[in-house]
Design a protein around this motif. Structure first.
Motif, PDB file in Angstrom:
ATOM      1  N   ARG A  94       0.857  -1.005   0.123  1.00  0.00           N
ATOM      2  CA  ARG A  94       0.100   0.045   0.033  1.00  0.00           C
ATOM      3  C   ARG A  94       0.883   1.408   0.164  1.00  0.00           C
ATOM      4  O   ARG A  94       0.430   2.362   0.478  1.00  0.00           O
ATOM      5  N   LEU A  95       2.109   1.318  -0.499  1.00  0.00           N
ATOM      6  CA  LEU A  95       2.982   2.164  -0.658  1.00  0.00           C
ATOM      7  C   LEU A  95       2.517   3.388  -1.247  1.00  0.00           C
ATOM      8  O   LEU A  95       1.907   3.361  -2.456  1.00  0.00           O
ATOM      9  N   HIS A  96       2.559   4.642  -0.608  1.00  0.00           N
ATOM     10  CA  HIS A  96       1.901   5.840  -1.514  1.00  0.00           C
ATOM     11  C   HIS A  96       3.076   6.808  -1.864  1.00  0.00           C
ATOM     12  O   HIS A  96       2.923   7.549  -2.848  1.00  0.00           O
ATOM     13  N   GLU A  97       4.231   6.804  -1.076  1.00  0.00           N
ATOM     14  CA  GLU A  97       5.267   7.615  -1.385  1.00  0.00           C
ATOM     15  C   GLU A  97       6.588   6.970  -1.637  1.00  0.00           C
ATOM     16  O   GLU A  97       7.040   6.157  -0.646  1.00  0.00           O
ATOM     17  N   LEU A  98       7.421   7.006  -2.624  1.00  0.00           N
ATOM     18  CA  LEU A  98       8.704   6.503  -3.033  1.00  0.00           C
ATOM     19  C   LEU A  98       9.658   7.168  -3.106  1.00  0.00           C
ATOM     20  O   LEU A  98       9.600   8.081  -4.348  1.00  0.00           O
ATOM     21  N   ASP A  99      10.709   7.314  -2.514  1.00  0.00           N
ATOM     22  CA  ASP A  99      11.788   8.275  -2.802  1.00  0.00           C
ATOM     23  C   ASP A  99      13.020   7.659  -3.472  1.00  0.00           C
ATOM     24  O   ASP A  99      13.570   6.875  -2.594  1.00  0.00           O
ATOM     25  N   LEU A 100      13.327   7.593  -4.556  1.00  0.00           N
ATOM     26  CA  LEU A 100      14.310   7.120  -5.229  1.00  0.00           C
ATOM     27  C   LEU A 100      15.587   8.206  -5.512  1.00  0.00           C
ATOM     28  O   LEU A 100      16.425   7.750  -6.119  1.00  0.00           O
ATOM     29  N   SER A 101      15.272   9.358  -4.979  1.00  0.00           N
ATOM     30  CA  SER A 101      16.190  10.502  -5.475  1.00  0.00           C
ATOM     31  C   SER A 101      17.877  10.157  -4.878  1.00  0.00           C
ATOM     32  O   SER A 101      18.317   9.434  -3.977  1.00  0.00           O
ATOM     33  N   GLN A 102      18.484  11.007  -5.650  1.00  0.00           N
ATOM     34  CA  GLN A 102      20.039  10.902  -5.448  1.00  0.00           C
ATOM     35  C   GLN A 102      20.582  12.278  -4.988  1.00  0.00           C
ATOM     36  O   GLN A 102      20.217  12.988  -5.599  1.00  0.00           O
ATOM     37  N   SER A 103      21.527  12.415  -4.115  1.00  0.00           N
ATOM     38  CA  SER A 103      22.027  13.420  -3.897  1.00  0.00           C
ATOM     39  C   SER A 103      23.263  13.790  -4.848  1.00  0.00           C
ATOM     40  O   SER A 103      23.555  13.230  -5.421  1.00  0.00           O
ATOM     41  N   VAL A 104      23.412  15.205  -5.011  1.00  0.00           N
ATOM     42  CA  VAL A 104      24.416  15.715  -5.861  1.00  0.00           C
ATOM     43  C   VAL A 104      25.827  15.149  -5.410  1.00  0.00           C
ATOM     44  O   VAL A 104      26.538  14.657  -6.473  1.00  0.00           O
ATOM     45  N   SER A 105      26.010  15.227  -4.222  1.00  0.00           N
ATOM     46  CA  SER A 105      27.409  14.890  -3.997  1.00  0.00           C
ATOM     47  C   SER A 105      27.647  13.168  -3.933  1.00  0.00           C
ATOM     48  O   SER A 105      28.560  12.869  -4.065  1.00  0.00           O
ATOM     49  N   ARG A 106      26.450  12.494  -4.034  1.00  0.00           N
ATOM     50  CA  ARG A 106      26.692  10.933  -3.766  1.00  0.00           C
ATOM     51  C   ARG A 106      25.948  10.286  -5.005  1.00  0.00           C
ATOM     52  O   ARG A 106      25.539   9.143  -4.916  1.00  0.00           O
ATOM     53  N   GLN A 142      14.740  12.627  -8.144  1.00  0.00           N
ATOM     54  CA  GLN A 142      15.788  13.911  -8.474  1.00  0.00           C
ATOM     55  C   GLN A 142      17.074  13.452  -8.593  1.00  0.00           C
ATOM     56  O   GLN A 142      17.479  12.429  -7.864  1.00  0.00           O
ATOM     57  N   ASN A 143      17.787  13.930  -9.608  1.00  0.00           N
ATOM     58  CA  ASN A 143      19.286  13.511  -9.934  1.00  0.00           C
ATOM     59  C   ASN A 143      19.306  12.307 -10.248  1.00  0.00           C
ATOM     60  O   ASN A 143      20.563  11.850 -10.286  1.00  0.00           O
ATOM     61  N   CYS A 144      18.287  11.361 -10.655  1.00  0.00           N
ATOM     62  CA  CYS A 144      18.513  10.385 -11.445  1.00  0.00           C
ATOM     63  C   CYS A 144      18.907  10.510 -12.870  1.00  0.00           C
ATOM     64  O   CYS A 144      17.843  10.399 -13.667  1.00  0.00           O
ATOM     65  N   LYS A 145      20.059  10.649 -13.115  1.00  0.00           N
ATOM     66  CA  LYS A 145      20.356  10.960 -14.386  1.00  0.00           C
ATOM     67  C   LYS A 145      20.315  10.086 -15.643  1.00  0.00           C
ATOM     68  O   LYS A 145      20.324  10.315 -16.724  1.00  0.00           O
ATOM     69  N   LEU A 195       0.372   4.765 -13.517  1.00  0.00           N
ATOM     70  CA  LEU A 195       0.057   5.361 -12.374  1.00  0.00           C
ATOM     71  C   LEU A 195      -0.817   6.474 -12.447  1.00  0.00           C
ATOM     72  O   LEU A 195      -0.412   7.633 -12.389  1.00  0.00           O
ATOM     73  N   SER A 196      -2.088   6.228 -12.479  1.00  0.00           N
ATOM     74  CA  SER A 196      -2.932   7.290 -12.762  1.00  0.00           C
ATOM     75  C   SER A 196      -3.225   8.019 -11.513  1.00  0.00           C
ATOM     76  O   SER A 196      -3.965   9.262 -11.579  1.00  0.00           O
ATOM     77  N   SER A 197      -3.194   7.424 -10.438  1.00  0.00           N
ATOM     78  CA  SER A 197      -3.352   8.110  -9.048  1.00  0.00           C
ATOM     79  C   SER A 197      -2.057   8.841  -8.721  1.00  0.00           C
ATOM     80  O   SER A 197      -2.105   9.636  -7.521  1.00  0.00           O
ATOM     81  N   LEU A 198      -1.000   9.216  -9.492  1.00  0.00           N
ATOM     82  CA  LEU A 198       0.055   9.875  -9.186  1.00  0.00           C
ATOM     83  C   LEU A 198      -0.209  11.364  -8.914  1.00  0.00           C
ATOM     84  O   LEU A 198      -0.813  12.052  -9.745  1.00  0.00           O
ATOM     85  N   GLN A 199       0.380  12.059  -7.828  1.00  0.00           N
ATOM     86  CA  GLN A 199      -0.031  13.423  -7.614  1.00  0.00           C
ATOM     87  C   GLN A 199       1.275  14.238  -7.509  1.00  0.00           C
ATOM     88  O   GLN A 199       1.047  15.352  -7.700  1.00  0.00           O
ATOM     89  N   SER A 200       2.334  13.670  -7.203  1.00  0.00           N
ATOM     90  CA  SER A 200       3.374  14.437  -7.208  1.00  0.00           C
ATOM     91  C   SER A 200       4.756  13.701  -7.900  1.00  0.00           C
ATOM     92  O   SER A 200       4.989  12.499  -7.657  1.00  0.00           O
ATOM     93  N   LEU A 201       5.436  14.437  -8.710  1.00  0.00           N
ATOM     94  CA  LEU A 201       6.544  13.830  -9.439  1.00  0.00           C
ATOM     95  C   LEU A 201       7.814  14.963  -9.445  1.00  0.00           C
ATOM     96  O   LEU A 201       7.541  15.962  -9.779  1.00  0.00           O
ATOM     97  N   ASP A 202       8.809  14.578  -8.923  1.00  0.00           N
ATOM     98  CA  ASP A 202       9.791  15.282  -9.085  1.00  0.00           C
ATOM     99  C   ASP A 202      10.945  14.698  -9.564  1.00  0.00           C
ATOM    100  O   ASP A 202      11.780  13.608  -9.466  1.00  0.00           O
ATOM    101  N   VAL A 203      11.527  15.384 -11.091  1.00  0.00           N
ATOM    102  CA  VAL A 203      12.435  14.849 -11.906  1.00  0.00           C
ATOM    103  C   VAL A 203      13.498  15.796 -12.137  1.00  0.00           C
ATOM    104  O   VAL A 203      14.098  15.835 -13.077  1.00  0.00           O
ATOM    105  N   SER A 204      13.694  16.735 -11.352  1.00  0.00           N
ATOM    106  CA  SER A 204      14.830  17.662 -11.077  1.00  0.00           C
ATOM    107  C   SER A 204      16.014  17.326 -11.513  1.00  0.00           C
ATOM    108  O   SER A 204      16.645  16.143 -10.941  1.00  0.00           O
ATOM    109  N   TYR A 205      16.768  17.721 -12.396  1.00  0.00           N
ATOM    110  CA  TYR A 205      18.227  17.460 -12.841  1.00  0.00           C
ATOM    111  C   TYR A 205      18.120  16.263 -13.506  1.00  0.00           C
ATOM    112  O   TYR A 205      19.332  15.482 -13.494  1.00  0.00           O
TER     113      TYR A 205
END
Length: 418
Positions: A79-91, A118-121, A135-145
């Motif tokens: 039942r996961l609603h939020e998944l964070d796979l972002s990477q930091s700029v430094s790592r 974010q930062n998933c290049k 994912l028709s229910s998606l409400q927030s997407l961050d693909v910065s960088y």
């Protein structure tokens, strides 16, 4: 002895396992009452059954995983609603998250509402197309960088995720007006839009965007150098009831007409960044101060070279809710901007103030400020030749006890600073 045995038998208490007494629904009810994430983790350590229930009820997860592990995660956290796979700029590591990973996410996490990449290049339009199709229910997407993605992949998301509320695209240099049209057509509930550095977006794109997206609260178009007064005026008029934050750092085509439009329509504006907008002058800023006197809390206008004492005096006197102010490098400002300060009846709620590189402001100006800024937490006076630590001490300035004064650049700027 027989009597004693009978007495002991009467005192025997039956022992039951809690798992025999409580069903899954009851255990979920117990878990729901645990407010602290650490307590929820401890709940899952009791036994395998409790771990299974804790896993199925978990809503948020931060992970670094490939396709095989993502499938295992999906099987456990159903039942996961939020998944964070972002990477930091430094790592960050390459390729990190790939299109194959996004295909797994699209098919395995059907309840997903928030996805941070974010930062998933390594991801491309192919992966985003999979997200949009499933994912028709998606409400927030961050693909910065995520620098490989274009209008094609993001338009697929817009077409498939009509409930999208938040979209962050900072540094996505291939994004253009075409995406603005797709968002306007399909995503009418967008509230939070980050377009920092998307230099291919123009006034026309912004105007088309707000034809369909009229609920925008937060708009970051910092460093969007092709946006000017026409685009900003379209946003301020269309989103007049909702707009709270507008960031225009280094949008050098933005001028007085933009500020006047904001003053006329956006009377609930709380945060405005116009640093580097060198064509903005006093009169529109006075109009904005009068219009947003009860709402404006954060104002960054460093390098606004046409700003003088008259508009700053108006801002300070009218915007009593102002907490953050950056007037760095506004070279025309003098102590006269603070002439109304110093009386007991004139107190400000200012917490952060930057006056760096203002060569005409002196210790006397800072002294007046301090008499009205008892809540100040950070003061930046770097590169102000007439303001020194010794000069402040000699003038007997009483800084608030918790205030940090940056005389030389040795202090880190607070997170609250824009």
């Amino acid at each position: 002895m027989a009597g004693d045995d009978s007495h002991l038998q009467n005192d025997v208490v039956s022992i039951y396992c809690i798992n025999d007494r409580l069903g899954d629904d009851e255990l979920r009810a117990v878990l729901s009452r645990l407010g602290d994430d650490k307590d929820k983790e401890v709940f899952g350590q009791v036994c395998k059954r409790w771990l299974r229930i804790q896993s199925t009820e978990r809503k948020k997860l931060c992970a670094r995983a490939g396709p095989h592990m993502l499938r295992r995660i999906a099987a456990r956290f159903t039942r996961l609603h939020e998944l964070d796979l972002s990477q930091s700029v430094s790592r960050s590591f390459y390729p990190g998250v790939t299109d194959s990973d996004l295909s797994v996410i699209a098919t395995a996490f059907s309840c997903l509402r928030i996805l941070n990449l974010q930062n998933c290049k390594g991801i491309t339009d192919k992966g985003l197309t999979a997200i949009g199709s499933s994912l028709s229910s998606l409400q927030s997407l961050d693909v910065s960088y995520c620098r490989k993605i274009t209008d094609k992949g993001l338009s697929a998301v817009a077409e498939g995720c009509h409930d999208l509320r938040t979209l962050h695209l900072a540094g996505c240099r291939f994004v253009s007006d075409s995406l603005m049209k797709a968002l306007s057509k399909n995503c009418h509930y967008v509230e939070d839009l980050g377009l920092q550095g998307c230099t291919n977006i123009t006034n026309s794109g912004l105007s088309v965007l707000v034809e369909g997206c009229r609920r925008i609260k937060y708009l970051d178009i910092n460093k969007c150098s092709n946006i000017g007064d026409i685009g900003i005026s379209s946003v301020s008029e269309a989103c007049s009831l909702t707009l709270r934050t507008l960031k225009l750092l280094d949008c050098y085509k933005v001028g007085d007409d933009s500020i006047l439009s904001l003053a006329n329509y956006c009377k609930n504006l709380e945060t405005l960044v116009i640093g580097g907008c060198r064509n903005i002058s006093d009169e529109p800023m006075k109009a904005l101060a009068a219009s947003c006197s009860n709402s404006l809390r954060k104002l960054r206008m460093d390098w606004c070279l046409n700003i003088t004492d008259s508009s700053l005096d108006c801002i300070i006197s009218k915007c009593r809710e102002l907490e953050v102010l950056d007037i760095g490098c506004c070279e025309e400002l003098t102590d006269a901007a603070f002439q109304q300060l110093g009386s007991e009846n004139f107190m400000l709620g200012m917490k952060i103030l930057k006056v760096s590189n203002c060569p005409k402001i002196t210790v006397e100006g800072i002294k007046k400020l301090m008499k009205s800024c008892e809540y100040l937490e950070y003061l930046d006076v770097r590169s102000c030749p007439l303001i020194t630590k010794a000069g402040c001490e000699e003038a007997g300035i009483q800084f608030p006890e918790s205030c940090k004064i940056n005389f030389t650049g040795s202090l880190a700027e607070p997170d609250m600073l824009l």
